[in-house]
Enzyme design. Structure first.
Site, PDB file in Angstrom:
ATOM      1  CB  CYS A   1      -0.937  -0.003   1.199  1.00  0.00           C
ATOM      2  SG  CYS A   1      -1.956  -1.484   1.313  1.00  0.00           S
TER       3      CYS A   1
ATOM      4  CG  HIS B   1      -3.178   3.133   1.757  1.00  0.00           C
ATOM      5  ND1 HIS B   1      -3.609   2.696   0.516  1.00  0.00           N
ATOM      6  CD2 HIS B   1      -3.451   2.113   2.627  1.00  0.00           C
ATOM      7  CE1 HIS B   1      -4.101   1.479   0.630  1.00  0.00           C
ATOM      8  NE2 HIS B   1      -4.022   1.101   1.899  1.00  0.00           N
TER       9      HIS B   1
ATOM     10  CG  ASN C   1      -6.936  -1.022   0.589  1.00  0.00           C
ATOM     11  OD1 ASN C   1      -6.087  -0.777  -0.264  1.00  0.00           O
ATOM     12  ND2 ASN C   1      -6.618  -1.392   1.819  1.00  0.00           N
TER      13      ASN C   1
END
Length: 316
Positions: free
Chosen positions: A113, A242, A272
């Site tokens: 990430c 993020h 995500n």
């Protein structure tokens, strides 16, 4: 000294949209359960005939077109991804082939990430050292391919997509650095908190551990990234974290102290998307005109390996 700047950005998401209602028909969950816990309402899912390099190629082509550049103008391709199926050719080489980039240096970076901000720093360093003139930096992941769709704790989180930036040499005398110094690191002993492991590979995480780490340990690190750029959080026009979970993004942004900044909340519609999440959200802010050219923006990635990397950039 040579500096660097982001000349243009671009993004791409697959056409298929998976809603919370759709997920409620697949696992024991509901729209209320998902929105209350993670704030996500929809996510884009790539089909079996849409590999990661295709997602990356679309985003990169958009960034190149926006910059007014041709494929031949690029001499380095850096792709951040953790969902490459094959080891070789790497993702960067596959994207270069798709776009027709002749003889570039091509490398992949796997920091999950936090991958895009690591890749952006790598591009900045390459330009500053004279090793590259124009760099295509891409974050792309197909999280749907490493997800257990019977596990409601993880399948509600993920989406697929890609975001890209063109980084080029810039004269620091012309103004503030286009890409500020990176602040990066990791907590290797807690790497087990976010994993993509096994055969077939599957995404898993310890949600509470990640939440506590992100909301308590990361705010001072993000503020320090601003200090390295010679700014305070109050100077920021936007914060692009993020896009892990809205319940992480909102308290983290508040604790950073960016009181005047637009806070990217693309996670609500995209889920995500791992390494794609920061360039995807950043590109959308630029495209919608929510930030203006020259505005200082904090990009801050965190997650897998419990790695982090952040830098202040100037909006293209």
């Amino acid at each position: 000294m040579i500096g660097s700047r982001i000349a243009a950005v671009g993004h791409y998401q697959p056409a298929k949209v998976l809603t919370n209602k759709d997920l409620a028909g697949m696992v024991d969950t509901s729209d209320e359960w998902i929105t209350t816990r993670v704030g996500i309402r929809t996510r884009h899912i790539a089909g079996p005939d849409e590999p990661v390099d295709e997602l990356a190629g679309h985003a990169a082509a958009k960034a190149l077109a926006t910059a007014g550049l041709a494929a031949a103008d690029i001499d380095l391709v850096v792709v951040a991804t953790s969902t490459a199926v094959d080891r070789s050719p790497n993702m960067a080489a596959r994207v270069a082939r798709r776009l027709g980039i002749p003889s570039p240096a091509a490398m992949d970076i796997n920091v999950v990430c936090a991958g895009f901000t690591h890749a952006l720093a790598t591009a900045d360093h390459a330009v500053r050292a004279g090793g590259a003139t124009r760099v295509l930096v891409i974050g792309a992941d197909k999280m749907s391919e490493v997800t257990d769709w019977t596990d409601r704790t993880t399948c509600v989180l993920v989406g697929d997509g890609a975001g890209a930036a063109v980084v080029e040499a810039a004269d620091p005398a012309a103004g503030a650095p286009g890409i500020g110094p990176v602040l990066w690191g990791s907590v290797p002993e807690m790497g087990h908190a976010v994993r993509i492991e096994g055969t077939p590979a599957r995404f898993a995480q310890e949600g509470q551990s990640v939440y506590r780490w992100a909301t308590t340990k990361l705010p001072p690190i993000a503020r320090a990234a601003c200090e390295r750029a010679g700014l305070t959080p109050a100077d920021l026009a936007a914060v692009v974290l993020h896009q892990a979970n809205l319940r992480i993004i909102e308290p983290l942004a508040e604790k950073i102290g960016a009181v005047n900044a637009v806070v990217a909340r693309d996670v609500v519609e995209s889920g995500n998307t791992s390494a794609a999440s920061i360039p995807l959200a950043f590109s959308k802010l630029v495209e919608r005109g929510e930030i203006s050219s020259g505005d200082p923006v904090l990009l801050f990635g965190f997650g897998g390996n419990l790695s982090y990397a952040g830098q202040v950039v100037r909006c293209p």
